[in-house]
Write an enzyme that holds these catalytic residues in place. Structure first.
Site, PDB file in Angstrom:
ATOM      1  N   SER A 180      33.626  26.968  37.046  1.00 31.56           N
ATOM      2  CA  SER A 180      32.461  26.315  36.616  1.00 31.56           C
ATOM      3  C   SER A 180      31.756  25.403  37.351  1.00 31.56           C
ATOM      4  CB  SER A 180      32.845  25.831  34.983  1.00 31.56           C
ATOM      5  OG  SER A 180      31.624  25.749  34.474  1.00 31.56           O
ATOM      6  N   ASP A 439      32.346  36.905  31.057  1.00 30.74           N
ATOM      7  CA  ASP A 439      31.814  35.506  31.048  1.00 30.74           C
ATOM      8  C   ASP A 439      30.328  35.594  30.888  1.00 30.74           C
ATOM      9  OD1 ASP A 439      30.766  33.059  31.184  1.00 30.74           O
ATOM     10  OD2 ASP A 439      31.509  32.860  33.410  1.00 30.74           O
ATOM     11  N   HIS A 525      35.348  33.332  31.299  1.00 35.78           N
ATOM     12  CA  HIS A 525      35.019  32.210  32.142  1.00 35.78           C
ATOM     13  C   HIS A 525      36.099  31.640  32.833  1.00 35.78           C
ATOM     14  CE1 HIS A 525      32.140  29.282  33.468  1.00 35.78           C
ATOM     15  NE2 HIS A 525      32.834  28.209  33.016  1.00 35.78           N
TER      16      HIS A 525
END
Length: 549
Positions: A180, A439, A525
């Site tokens: 991220s 994701d 994710h």
């Protein structure tokens, strides 16, 4: 409003996620104070050290918490893996306790069990709560870290202090990996290390960015979200007329043409992305200032609730994309988030919609709640060498002050434009990028678009579309046609071949000129949460093996 909601609505997203010797460390200072006692309600851990170290040359009260694990297998003693969660402002203990560390929560309890896919079997592993104020780390008041330059400076100074306490590890082969917003953190940390090699050598071999914010925010969200929705329409339960509204908007906004350009292998030259830092916003200061003002207004509107529209019809979707007073024109990502949340709340779409993993449902256990409960215990904090707090120390997996501060700051130049090419071309540092195909927050199509517009090693993008199969227990197989596994992916791609379970296809990959890209099927994710076995193989076969070979 929670972090996911803020990031989902903010379409210019910068999203919001292992070390020691097999013998006693030779240190210049006494580190016995950092040795971790047995954890409550936990199996036996590998030998580990944890605690806070002050950030040198900063205001009093700024410290970074670390947890360092000794390698369990002597064959991997030369590797030092440093893990970072993103946020910004999310604790790296999220990774430790949800899939890549030596322990996991046992179901929906705070009792810990052994993780058979712990990365401590592949090297010494260091978890770092940074920037200051994240997780168990502390920060001075008022909050001192205002931008990415300070984040980078603080970490680099702290890392040198860490190595002064644990000097054996400075000579290790260092691999930084995270997810991220760590797609911003890690390249800038690597750049600081590479630029200061003459003064302070560190053997940085690789960086790995998972579902990371490595490129232009528009490319990673707005340009590609409609195509992603179309590819997942059954899972997301999106009617055809809604998808048509997104498709028409893509044509109006020029996204369709852009995606066609990005789908050429090799690419025929640079293609302009809306908001591309190489063109409009970063080359002209006045326009850049206007863009920053827009971003601040956008995020503030999201946070105070004035931008919470609820489009549920094709007409409302089109209006939200093209005529939004909050997000500006071509707001496909924000509109997609608002639509999916609206129909989920109304019970007419996929229930319990999760932007981080669209396969999640209402039965999913929230590991962050378990973490907050377990790590807020006084006996756990004592085991981690944290001083007792008079009123107790409540652990927060993510810090909203850090999130708000860094997302409202002038954004750093996306790493894909300068830093990643510099690292791989000038310093021979391997760059690994990976994504989970479920994701939506930072969808894989956006990552692929950014890579195809990146120039490194004397050429732009990949010369061939990523297509090679990798497997559950073999993340870097030989070239297609000479694999040890003989899998017919035209039929049931999940069925094992005669090679057994090792030959279960896990996704597709590509590798050219020092950059690899892996797309993990069935992951969100945080790839290691859903695919711990496959991610273990990735770290073993790509991250540490590639750099050691």
């Amino acid at each position: 409003m929670n972090v996911a909601a803020i990031l989902s609505l903010f379409h210019t997203i910068w999203a919001v996620p292992m070390l020691l010797l097999s013998t006693a460390p030779r240190t210049s200072v006494n580190v016995s104070q950092f040795e971790v006692l047995p954890l409550p309600d936990s199996p036996t851990l590998p030998r580990s050290w944890a605690g806070r170290l002050p950030i040198p040359d900063t205001e009093k009260g700024n410290s970074i918490f670390f947890w360092l694990f000794e390698a369990q297998d002597p064959a991997y003693d030369e590797n030092l893996i440093i893990w970072f969660n993103g946020g910004p402002g999310c604790s790296s203990l999220i990774g430790l306790m949800t899939g890549n560390g030596p322990v996991l929560f046992d179901g929906n309890t705070t009792h810990l069990i052994e993780n058979p896919q712990s990365w401590t079997k592949l090297g010494h592993v260091l978890y770092v709560d940074q920037p200051a104020g994240t997780g168990f780390s502390t920060a001075s008041n008022p909050y001192p870290v205002r931008d990415n330059d300070r984040v980078t400076s603080d970490f680099y100074k702290w890392l040198q202090s860490f190595f002064s306490h644990f000097p054996n590890f400075r000579a290790k082969r260092v691999h930084m990996i995270g997810e991220s917003y760590a797609g911003i953190y890690i390249p800038y940390f690597a750049y600081a290390i590479a630029e200061n090699q003459d003064d302070y050598p560190i053997d940085l071999r690789s960086i790995s960015l998972g579902d990371g914010t490595l490129g232009n925010p528009a490319a990673m969200t707005a340009v590609t979200v409609s195509t992603f929705l179309e590819s997942k329409k059954s899972l997301l339960q999106i009617p055809g007329e809604i998808l048509s509204a997104f498709t028409q908007a893509d044509q109006t906004c020029g996204f369709t043409t852009l995606l066609q350009q990005a789908n050429q292998f090799p690419p025929k030259g640079k293609f302009e992305i809306v908001g591309d830092p190489e063109n409009l916003n970063y080359k002209h200061r006045h326009r850049r200032h206007q863009f920053q003002q827009y971003r601040r207004r956008d995020l503030r509107n999201v946070m105070n609730g004035t931008c919470n529209n609820h489009p549920t019809t094709p007409e409302q979707v089109s209006s939200s994309i093209l005529n939004s007073t909050c997000y500006g024109s071509c707001a496909t990502f924000s509109t997609a988030m608002n639509y999916l949340n609206a129909v989920s709340a109304a019970g007419t779409g996929k229930r319990c919609f999760d932007v981080y993993d669209i396969t999640n449902d209402c039965t999913m256990i929230d590991p962050l709640g378990l973490m907050a409960s377990y790590l807020s215990r006084g006996d756990v904090q004592a085991a981690l060498n944290l001083p007792p707090a008079p009123a107790g120390l409540a652990f927060a997996p993510c810090n909203s002050t850090i999130l708000d501060t860094l997302l409202l700051a002038v954004p750093p130049t996306p790493p894909a434009y300068t830093i990643l090419p510099f690292l791989v071309t000038e310093h021979n540092i391997s760059v690994h990028v990976y994504s989970g195909d479920n994701d939506l927050l930072l969808n894989h199509l956006g990552t692929e678009l950014v890579l195809q517009n990146m120039t490194w090693g004397g050429a732009q993008g990949f010369s061939r579309k990523p297509h090679r199969i990798f497997y559950a227990d073999d993340a870097a197989p030989a070239l297609r046609g000479s694999d040890a596994c003989d899998v017919d992916v035209s039929h049931d791609s999940t069925a094992p071949s005669e090679g057994g379970q090792r030959c279960v296809p896990a996704g597709i990959w590509a590798s050219e000129r020092g950059v690899t890209y892996h797309l993990f099927r069935g992951a969100g994710h945080s790839v290691f949460m859903k695919k711990p076995r496959e991610m273990f193989a990735y770290v073993r076969d790509v991250v540490v093996a590639h750099a050691n070979g």
